[in-house]
Design an enzyme around this catalytic site. Structure first.
Site: not given
Lengths: 207, 207
Positions: A15, A93, A95-96, A112
């Site tokens: 991407n 990969m 999580i913020l 996603h």
């Protein structure tokens, strides 16, 4: 003037490559100012450097799929130093958490590989195959503290065939990911995205 | 020879009407043998009678959204007496339990106004609007004891527009419901549906 993107990556960066290519071709009103990875050997970093885009590894300082507070501060500082207008997660990969989200409120996007709210989390393509759905797709959404639950910007649908493998379905979805991620970034750059009641209104801006 | 359908209804019966119409026109290899409602005044019963289809009310004997064991026995007996090959739920607002499911194993279909597994349960169209998805749709699936979690037979996708209301989206989805419900019934009638690993294989049969 194109807006400045900060792209966070962990993997091969397909991407990211699509975003760089479309930026270079002026297909989107945005340029990649910085690529940051939580993995020192992510191939995405190589892609960025080969395209002449600044790319760096910042140690997440934990094995859990998050950033420590210190690492988070570093990520935020480098993004701010590069005057980033929009943070794009592209296979990142981790999580913020709250602080990062608040620093870039409604300025973080993720892609996603499923039609959210179906198949949140990992291996979304495999989840779709296991469930036996006839259609799946991709979703670009703003990132909030609830993983894969932020306001949906764009979605794309692909058919699921009976003889699909995880690989063949993933490829079909990936083409759509590239397309809608670019479109979402361009809409953002042109001020066309507005979040209202946890939904995204397109064309509500001043662009 | 067309197969015999038993259709369970609670409401206005738009899907029932579509099934009857397509049966009468021989667009599907099935005919409605009996319509049963848990509501004495369901408009679906009127529709059935006007089409010359046997229609009856069977008291569910509870206010909960289920059938009591006794009521369940009555439903099963009448369906069996009519030599029903396939039970079609068409807006039937009660959850079927183990005995019913076992008596008609992989012979009960339902239609749901969303792309399952998204938006299970009631008011699926409103759930879709509230979540801000760009696409929704309809799903025909085999009924199991887990509501809206049975093997998926067919799905159809519709766009969701920014100015959609629950009514406008429901109408758009309903057209697709009619189409895929008929197609699923016809596939079943022709022996083209097989359940394997909780997934539906189309064309695996002897039809």
């Amino acid at each position: 003037m194109p807006i400045k993107l900060g792209v966070l990556v962990s993997g091969r960066g397909t991407n990211l490559q699509s975003i760089i290519d479309k930026s270079v071709s002026s297909l989107i009103a945005a340029e990649v100012a910085i690529v940051i990875s939580d993995k020192p050997n992510a191939y995405a970093l190589t892609r960025a450097r080969e395209a002449g885009v600044p790319a760096m590894y910042i140690d997440p300082r934990t094995d859990k799929p998050i950033l420590t507070g210190e690492a988070e501060d570093d990520y935020i500082r480098f993004l701010k130093d590069c005057h980033v207008n929009l943070v794009c997660l592209a296979g990142f990969m981790r999580i913020l958490k709250g602080k990062f989200i608040r620093e870039f409120k409604w300025k973080i996007m993720n892609i996603h590989p499923a039609l959210l709210p179906s198949f949140r989390g990992l291996s979304a393509q495999k989840q779709a195959l296991d469930r036996g759905v006839r259609f799946s797709g991709a979703t670009v959404h703003f990132v909030t503290e609830n993983v894969d639950k932020g306001p949906i910007i764009l979605q794309a649908v692909v058919p699921v065939y009976q003889d699909d493998t995880e690989e063949s379905l993933s490829k079909r979805i990936l083409l759509e990911e590239h397309r809608i991620y670019a479109e979402a970034i361009d809409l953002f750059a042109k001020g066309q995205l507005e979040v209202r009641d946890n939904r995204v209104i397109i064309g509500g801006g001043n662009g």
